[in-house]
Structure formats: structure tokens, C-alpha cells
Design a protein around this motif. Structure first.
Motif, PDB file in Angstrom:
ATOM      1  N   THR A   1       0.847  -1.188   0.000  1.00 56.86           N
ATOM      2  CA  THR A   1       0.000   0.000   0.000  1.00 56.86           C
ATOM      3  C   THR A   1       0.885   1.241   0.000  1.00 56.86           C
ATOM      4  O   THR A   1       2.028   1.208   0.454  1.00 56.86           O
ATOM      5  CB  THR A   1      -0.906   0.051   1.240  1.00 56.86           C
ATOM      6  OG1 THR A   1      -0.098   0.041   2.415  1.00 56.86           O
ATOM      7  CG2 THR A   1      -1.867  -1.131   1.256  1.00 56.86           C
ATOM      8  N   ALA A   2       0.316   2.331  -0.515  1.00 53.61           N
ATOM      9  CA  ALA A   2       0.989   3.635  -0.477  1.00 53.61           C
ATOM     10  C   ALA A   2      -0.007   4.641   0.068  1.00 53.61           C
ATOM     11  O   ALA A   2      -0.989   4.978  -0.597  1.00 53.61           O
ATOM     12  CB  ALA A   2       1.470   4.045  -1.866  1.00 53.61           C
ATOM     13  N   GLU A   3       0.229   5.098   1.293  1.00 55.71           N
ATOM     14  CA  GLU A   3      -0.695   5.996   1.980  1.00 55.71           C
ATOM     15  C   GLU A   3      -0.184   7.426   1.924  1.00 55.71           C
ATOM     16  O   GLU A   3       0.993   7.686   2.182  1.00 55.71           O
ATOM     17  CB  GLU A   3      -0.830   5.552   3.443  1.00 55.71           C
ATOM     18  CG  GLU A   3      -1.713   6.444   4.291  1.00 55.71           C
ATOM     19  CD  GLU A   3      -1.753   6.004   5.745  1.00 55.71           C
ATOM     20  OE1 GLU A   3      -2.333   6.747   6.556  1.00 55.71           O
ATOM     21  OE2 GLU A   3      -1.191   4.937   6.058  1.00 55.71           O
ATOM     22  N   HIS A   4      -1.088   8.346   1.602  1.00 53.85           N
ATOM     23  CA  HIS A   4      -0.753   9.772   1.588  1.00 53.85           C
ATOM     24  C   HIS A   4      -1.119  10.373   2.930  1.00 53.85           C
ATOM     25  O   HIS A   4      -2.289  10.409   3.314  1.00 53.85           O
ATOM     26  CB  HIS A   4      -1.523  10.467   0.459  1.00 53.85           C
ATOM     27  CG  HIS A   4      -1.328  11.955   0.416  1.00 53.85           C
ATOM     28  ND1 HIS A   4      -2.171  12.795  -0.295  1.00 53.85           N
ATOM     29  CD2 HIS A   4      -0.404  12.772   0.984  1.00 53.85           C
ATOM     30  CE1 HIS A   4      -1.773  14.043  -0.164  1.00 53.85           C
ATOM     31  NE2 HIS A   4      -0.701  14.060   0.623  1.00 53.85           N
ATOM     32  N   VAL A   5      -0.121  10.862   3.653  1.00 56.67           N
ATOM     33  CA  VAL A   5      -0.346  11.578   4.901  1.00 56.67           C
ATOM     34  C   VAL A   5      -0.139  13.057   4.613  1.00 56.67           C
ATOM     35  O   VAL A   5       0.969  13.488   4.272  1.00 56.67           O
ATOM     36  CB  VAL A   5       0.615  11.103   6.006  1.00 56.67           C
ATOM     37  CG1 VAL A   5       0.428  11.943   7.271  1.00 56.67           C
ATOM     38  CG2 VAL A   5       0.382   9.627   6.311  1.00 56.67           C
ATOM     39  N   ARG A   6      -1.208  13.825   4.739  1.00 59.82           N
ATOM     40  CA  ARG A   6      -1.144  15.238   4.368  1.00 59.82           C
ATOM     41  C   ARG A   6      -0.621  16.067   5.542  1.00 59.82           C
ATOM     42  O   ARG A   6      -1.368  16.430   6.454  1.00 59.82           O
ATOM     43  CB  ARG A   6      -2.516  15.731   3.921  1.00 59.82           C
ATOM     44  CG  ARG A   6      -2.445  17.093   3.268  1.00 59.82           C
ATOM     45  CD  ARG A   6      -3.782  17.537   2.728  1.00 59.82           C
ATOM     46  NE  ARG A   6      -3.673  18.893   2.210  1.00 59.82           N
ATOM     47  CZ  ARG A   6      -4.709  19.608   1.788  1.00 59.82           C
ATOM     48  NH1 ARG A   6      -5.932  19.086   1.806  1.00 59.82           N
ATOM     49  NH2 ARG A   6      -4.528  20.837   1.344  1.00 59.82           N
ATOM     50  N   ALA A   7       0.650  16.332   5.512  1.00 65.03           N
ATOM     51  CA  ALA A   7       1.313  17.103   6.563  1.00 65.03           C
ATOM     52  C   ALA A   7       2.694  17.493   6.062  1.00 65.03           C
ATOM     53  O   ALA A   7       3.112  17.081   4.978  1.00 65.03           O
ATOM     54  CB  ALA A   7       1.413  16.291   7.843  1.00 65.03           C
ATOM     55  N   GLU A   8       3.392  18.290   6.864  1.00 60.47           N
ATOM     56  CA  GLU A   8       4.761  18.672   6.541  1.00 60.47           C
ATOM     57  C   GLU A   8       5.706  18.081   7.571  1.00 60.47           C
ATOM     58  O   GLU A   8       5.428  18.114   8.773  1.00 60.47           O
ATOM     59  CB  GLU A   8       4.916  20.195   6.526  1.00 60.47           C
ATOM     60  CG  GLU A   8       6.314  20.660   6.159  1.00 60.47           C
ATOM     61  CD  GLU A   8       6.446  22.162   6.077  1.00 60.47           C
ATOM     62  OE1 GLU A   8       7.583  22.662   5.946  1.00 60.47           O
ATOM     63  OE2 GLU A   8       5.418  22.856   6.159  1.00 60.47           O
ATOM     64  N   VAL A   9       6.820  17.538   7.108  1.00 62.27           N
ATOM     65  CA  VAL A   9       7.821  16.991   8.014  1.00 62.27           C
ATOM     66  C   VAL A   9       8.621  18.147   8.603  1.00 62.27           C
ATOM     67  O   VAL A   9       9.116  19.013   7.877  1.00 62.27           O
ATOM     68  CB  VAL A   9       8.761  16.023   7.274  1.00 62.27           C
ATOM     69  CG1 VAL A   9       9.879  15.549   8.205  1.00 62.27           C
ATOM     70  CG2 VAL A   9       7.977  14.828   6.751  1.00 62.27           C
ATOM     71  N   VAL A  10       8.737  18.142   9.937  1.00 60.95           N
ATOM     72  CA  VAL A  10       9.475  19.215  10.605  1.00 60.95           C
ATOM     73  C   VAL A  10      10.751  18.720  11.282  1.00 60.95           C
ATOM     74  O   VAL A  10      11.600  19.523  11.672  1.00 60.95           O
ATOM     75  CB  VAL A  10       8.590  19.941  11.642  1.00 60.95           C
ATOM     76  CG1 VAL A  10       7.436  20.652  10.956  1.00 60.95           C
ATOM     77  CG2 VAL A  10       8.073  18.970  12.711  1.00 60.95           C
ATOM     78  N   ASP A  11      10.898  17.394  11.431  1.00 62.62           N
ATOM     79  CA  ASP A  11      12.106  16.882  12.076  1.00 62.62           C
ATOM     80  C   ASP A  11      12.317  15.427  11.687  1.00 62.62           C
ATOM     81  O   ASP A  11      11.357  14.695  11.419  1.00 62.62           O
ATOM     82  CB  ASP A  11      11.995  16.992  13.598  1.00 62.62           C
ATOM     83  CG  ASP A  11      13.338  16.839  14.305  1.00 62.62           C
ATOM     84  OD1 ASP A  11      14.375  16.826  13.610  1.00 62.62           O
ATOM     85  OD2 ASP A  11      13.350  16.735  15.538  1.00 62.62           O
ATOM     86  N   VAL A  12      13.578  15.036  11.646  1.00 69.36           N
ATOM     87  CA  VAL A  12      13.959  13.654  11.379  1.00 69.36           C
ATOM     88  C   VAL A  12      15.065  13.272  12.356  1.00 69.36           C
ATOM     89  O   VAL A  12      16.006  14.039  12.558  1.00 69.36           O
ATOM     90  CB  VAL A  12      14.450  13.472   9.919  1.00 69.36           C
ATOM     91  CG1 VAL A  12      15.069  12.090   9.728  1.00 69.36           C
ATOM     92  CG2 VAL A  12      13.304  13.658   8.941  1.00 69.36           C
ATOM     93  N   GLN A  13      14.939  12.095  12.960  1.00 74.40           N
ATOM     94  CA  GLN A  13      15.969  11.565  13.837  1.00 74.40           C
ATOM     95  C   GLN A  13      16.204  10.097  13.479  1.00 74.40           C
ATOM     96  O   GLN A  13      15.331   9.443  12.894  1.00 74.40           O
ATOM     97  CB  GLN A  13      15.536  11.653  15.309  1.00 74.40           C
ATOM     98  CG  GLN A  13      15.297  13.055  15.818  1.00 74.40           C
ATOM     99  CD  GLN A  13      14.612  13.071  17.159  1.00 74.40           C
ATOM    100  OE1 GLN A  13      13.384  13.054  17.249  1.00 74.40           O
ATOM    101  NE2 GLN A  13      15.399  13.076  18.228  1.00 74.40           N
ATOM    102  N   THR A  14      17.348   9.588  13.821  1.00 76.70           N
ATOM    103  CA  THR A  14      17.615   8.150  13.677  1.00 76.70           C
ATOM    104  C   THR A  14      17.920   7.594  15.057  1.00 76.70           C
ATOM    105  O   THR A  14      18.741   8.152  15.785  1.00 76.70           O
ATOM    106  CB  THR A  14      18.794   7.894  12.735  1.00 76.70           C
ATOM    107  OG1 THR A  14      19.944   8.619  13.192  1.00 76.70           O
ATOM    108  CG2 THR A  14      18.476   8.342  11.306  1.00 76.70           C
ATOM    109  N   GLN A  15      17.244   6.510  15.402  1.00 74.32           N
ATOM    110  CA  GLN A  15      17.472   5.885  16.693  1.00 74.32           C
ATOM    111  C   GLN A  15      16.977   4.447  16.659  1.00 74.32           C
ATOM    112  O   GLN A  15      15.963   4.138  16.048  1.00 74.32           O
ATOM    113  CB  GLN A  15      16.755   6.659  17.819  1.00 74.32           C
ATOM    114  CG  GLN A  15      15.264   6.826  17.608  1.00 74.32           C
ATOM    115  CD  GLN A  15      14.620   7.718  18.657  1.00 74.32           C
ATOM    116  OE1 GLN A  15      15.224   8.678  19.127  1.00 74.32           O
ATOM    117  NE2 GLN A  15      13.391   7.394  19.049  1.00 74.32           N
ATOM    118  N   ASN A  16      17.727   3.580  17.317  1.00 75.28           N
ATOM    119  CA  ASN A  16      17.370   2.166  17.438  1.00 75.28           C
ATOM    120  C   ASN A  16      17.085   1.509  16.094  1.00 75.28           C
ATOM    121  O   ASN A  16      16.129   0.735  15.947  1.00 75.28           O
ATOM    122  CB  ASN A  16      16.153   2.005  18.368  1.00 75.28           C
ATOM    123  CG  ASN A  16      16.391   2.591  19.750  1.00 75.28           C
ATOM    124  OD1 ASN A  16      17.499   2.483  20.289  1.00 75.28           O
ATOM    125  ND2 ASN A  16      15.362   3.209  20.321  1.00 75.28           N
ATOM    126  N   GLY A  17      17.914   1.842  15.096  1.00 80.95           N
ATOM    127  CA  GLY A  17      17.756   1.220  13.784  1.00 80.95           C
ATOM    128  C   GLY A  17      16.542   1.692  13.010  1.00 80.95           C
ATOM    129  O   GLY A  17      16.130   1.056  12.036  1.00 80.95           O
TER     130      GLY A  17
END
Length: 465
Positions: free
Chosen positions: A131-147
Motif C-alpha cells: 500500500t501507499a498511503e498519503h499523509v497530508r502534513a509537513e515533516v518538521v524533524d527527522v531523527q535516527t534511533q534504534n535502527g
């Protein structure tokens, strides 16, 4: 303290314009169940900045034969467009009086094409459990943690996935808050806002900063709005796009001359080939078009010094000769020039106060002011993520998850699109494609470039489990 519940996906695609949509299409076509989430604030996927245009006059700057979104079928758009026209779509195409493959479709119609290919891929994906779901929002932050990659949205949603892809597209200067003096956009009319232009005095004096393809769109918008007054364009080098023609095939001279490496050598040989073409009665665009397929290789092999030489001395001419205007738009431009309504000044923009510009003309040392009734910022794309005043670029750079690409163009990545962090280490979780990789490949915005990247990156993502 509010406990935020994370949602999970297999791949999070940040951006649902053409880049993100084509990546989703490639992933959905694989016989493997995946949950794909596309974060895009616009109401529709597949359009982004470029293909949200509603005016028929805002066309692609390449003909249908050059703009397929399927890297395995160069005729895909031509085939789709033929059926679309046969079914009654775009009756105005008859005005171009060209075979379908040579038509320059409106960008809004191209957006429909991309959306249909996504719908078909979604239907195929269901058979594989994808499936490909469209979430209508803007990304404000990205982090990487625990893989995992943890993606925070402006509505406080949090999505986690083993892999995330920056498919953010372009940041147009006309619609992007940038850290630059002058407050230019505060007083400027959007180049594509025909509705606002219709409220202007038809004889208003219009000042346009920048002379690339965005300027061409602005002139089209003004024409559609009924503007008939004077237009003054300010450009540092005094160049604007050549019109795109349909030249015959020309031998691939760069494959035969693999020893060419420096910008100086390349320019000398390109000029030589163009002279040969003209002597034979062939359009000079023919040999220039053969350079296109070699740009990524030449750019990646060049030293930083050579890249700087290219950007400083060659880039303006490359842009005006290679990124050409579609014939219908160029016809409007030439008409305005012939009527004496449109003039071009080779000058540096210094500042703006309302609709008054301070400029310095080439060869002169004393600044002068230009007074207009309307101001349009057509200065193109902002590729330096350090200057884009949006949460996501700020956070990525501040966290050290990304670093500027060569010459501060886009972001630094490896050959597979994996982002390099502030220590130069390639991520196993964060990837990028399309315009964010401008500094890596130079040409990373054209439809065919993005389509090919989407196919390669989908294979990389599926092989990284």
C-alpha cells in the motif's frame, strides 16, 4: 507530558511531488508486501510545485517524447497522451499542429499522467500486499534511533520506518523563505499566480528579477491575466532561454572522445561540434543535446576546482542553451519583445523597497533605481539548504544527519543516494533523490533523471533489508 504514539511503515517518503510519486510507483511494482507512507502537505500526490499549474499556457519545456516517467519505455508519455487526446482531453493540442510525440503538454496535464501511473501501481501493489498511503502534513524533524528513522510532522504525528527518503523536490525562490537581505518576496507577486495578476492594472509597469524559465512562466501568466504594459527583466548575465527545437540526431562525440575532462576542453569541443553542425545546415541544438547523457559522469569526475570553474564561467550559458523555453511560451516572449513591451537589463539586483529595485548595471559602478508598479521574483531555485528557512532542512543540518553537497548544492550522498552525515559516513537509513542531489550529479531535476533515480533507489531500498 504528552505521550506520542508512533506509527510504523516500511518506507517513509518525505515529499509527494514527482520524485516521491515515482519512487512509490517503483516500490509498488515489486512483488513484495510493503507499507509505504508518503508525507506531502498538498492535497494531491504527483504534482508538487512544478505540476500543480492550472493554466494551459504553463507547459513542459520538453516535448512528450522526452518526458516519460517510465525509464523502461521512452514512449510512455506519448502513448498516454495519445489516448488522453483521443478521449477528448486537451482539445487545445490541435493549436500546436504537431505529432503527439512533439507536443509540449501543459504541466497540469502532465500531473494527471503521473497520478494515473501511481493509481495503476497502487492497484498492482495490492496484489502483492503493498500500500501507499498519503499523509497530508509537513515533516518538521527527522531523527535516527534504534535502527529506525523517526519522522515528526507539523501536526505532531510521528512515523517510524527502517528507511526514509528525502524526495522534497525544489525550493523555488519565489515561494520559499530564504535567509537573504532585501525582503524581496514580501512585495513580490508569485510568478504563477494568474488570479492575482488579473487584479492588476493591465498597463502596470512590471519588474521581474531573473531571466530563466520561471521568468518565461511569469510572462505567460501576465499574458493570461490580460496584462499589456511594459515588462523589465533584470538578469546578472543578460541571458534568457533559447527556444527548444526538434533537431535531428547527432553522433555522440563525447563517447568517442573520452579523454575530455576539464570544463575548458569540454566547452571547446562543444563549440567545435556546433560549428560543424551549422556548416552542414544542422541545428546547433543537435550536438548540444548529445552532451546531456554524459553530464552526471563528467560532473562526478570533475575536481572541486573544475566544478567551481563551471559554475562561475559556464553555468549561465549552460542554463540558457540547455534549459530551453517551450515554443508556445517563447512565441509570447518574442511577441512582447517585438512590441517593445519587454526589455532585458544585464544587471545585479542589490535590494528592494516595495516595488522599487536598486540594481547595478553590468560595466557600471554606480547603483541605480528602477521603479515599477509590480514586482515578480523569478530568480529560480534555491539549492543551498542552509539558506532555506524551513524546519526540515534546519533540523537535518543541525543534527548532523546531512551535510551540504558539492558547492553547497543540495545534500551530500553516495552513489546509491544514501545521505552522508556531518562526519562523511553514509547512512543506512536516510536516502535522497531528485533535486536534493543537484550537487552530486548537476542535472538531477529533469523527469527522465528523476525516473531513473527512482528505479535505482527502489532496488537499493529493497536490497538493504
Amino acid at each position: 507530558m504528552i505521550n506520542v504514539v508512533s506509527r510504523f511503515a516500511d518506507v517513509v517518503i518525505i515529499g509527494g511531488g514527482l520524485s516521491g510519486t515515482l519512487l512509490a510507483v517503483q516500490l509498488l511494482r515489486q512483488p513484495r508486501g510493503q507499507r509505504i507512507v508518503i508525507i506531502e502537505p498538498r492535497p494531491e500526490l504527483g504534482r508538487g510545485e512544478a505540476y500543480s499549474a492550472t493554466e494551459l499556457g504553463h507547459t513542459l519545456n520538453g516535448n512528450a517524447a522526452r518526458m516519460s516517467v517510465d525509464p523502461d519505455n521512452a514512449d510512455d508519455l506519448t502513448q498516454w497522451l495519445t489516448q488522453f487526446i483521443d478521449n477528448g482531453g486537451w482539445p487545445e493540442s490541435a493549436e500546436q499542429a504537431l505529432p503527439v510525440a512533439e507536443l509540449f503538454p501543459p504541466r497540469g496535464i502532465f500531473g494527471l499522467y503521473a497520478q494515473q501511473r501511481l493509481a495503476e501501481a497502487r492497484a498492482l501493489g495490492l496484489r502483492f500486499g503493498s500500500t501507499a498511503e498519503h499523509v497530508r502534513a509537513e515533516v518538521v524533524d527527522v531523527q535516527t534511533q534504534n535502527g529506525q528513522v523517526r519522522v515528526t510532522l507539523d501536526d505532531a504525528q510521528v512515523w517510524c520506518a527502517p528507511r526514509a527518503v528525502l524526495a522534497t523536490g525544489m525550493f523555488p525562490a519565489a515561494r520559499t523563505a530564504v535567509k537573504a537581505p532585501g525582503g524581496l518576496n514580501a512585495a513580490a507577486v508569485d510568478p504563477w499566480d494568474v488570479q492575482t495578476m488579473r487584479t492588476l492594472d493591465p498597463q502596470a509597469r512590471v519588474l521581474i528579477i531573473g531571466s530563466g524559465l520561471t521568468m518565461v512562466d511569469a510572462v505567460v501568466s501576465l499574458d493570461r491575466a490580460g496584462h499589456r504594459g511594459p515588462i523589465t527583466v533584470i538578469s546578472r548575465h543578460g541571458l534568457w532561454p533559447h527556444v527548444r527545437r526538434q533537431p535531428p540526431a547527432w553522433p555522440d562525440f563525447l563517447t568517442a572522445a573520452s579523454d575530455l575532462s576539464s570544463p575548458r576542453q569540454l566547452m571547446a569541443e562543444v563549440r567545435n561540434q556546433c560549428r560543424q553542425a551549422l556548416q552542414q545546415g544542422v541545428d546547433w541544438q543537435a550536438p548540444l543535446d548529445t552532451v546531456r547523457v554524459h553530464i552526471a559522469r563528467l560532473w562526478s569526475q570533475a575536481s572541486e576546482r573544475q566544478k567551481r570553474q563551471f559554475v562561475r564561467h559556464v553555468r549561465p550559458w549552460w542554463e540558457s542553451h540547455h534549459h530551453r523555453s517551450p515554443p508556445p511560451s517563447d512565441a509570447l516572449l518574442q511577441k512582447a519583445i517585438a512590441e517593445g513591451r519587454l526589455t532585458l537589463h544585464a544587471a545585479c539586483y542589490l535590494s528592494a523597497e516595495g516595488t522599487t529595485l536598486t540594481i547595478r548595471r553590468r560595466g557600471e559602478s554606480v547603483p541605480v533605481q528602477l521603479h515599477g508598479d509590480v514586482l515578480i521574483n523569478s530568480s529560480g531555485i534555491e539549492y543551498d539548504w542552509r539558506r532555506v528557512d524551513k524546519p526540515l532542512p534546519r533540523q537535518l543540518l543541525a543534527r548532523g544527519l546531512a551535510k551540504p553537497g558539492p558547492l553547497a548544492l543540495g545534500l551530500l550522498a553516495d552513489d546509491e543516494g544514501a545521505l552522508l552525515d556531518s562526519d562523511g559516513i553514509a547512512s543506512r537509513r536516510l536516502f535522497a533523490m531528485g533535486p536534493p542531489l543537484r550537487g552530486m550529479w548537476w542535472e538531477s531535476t529533469a523527469v527522465t533523471d528523476v525516473a531513473a533515480q527512482a528505479k535505482r533507489l527502489a532496488a537499493t531500498l529493497l536490497g538493504s533489508d
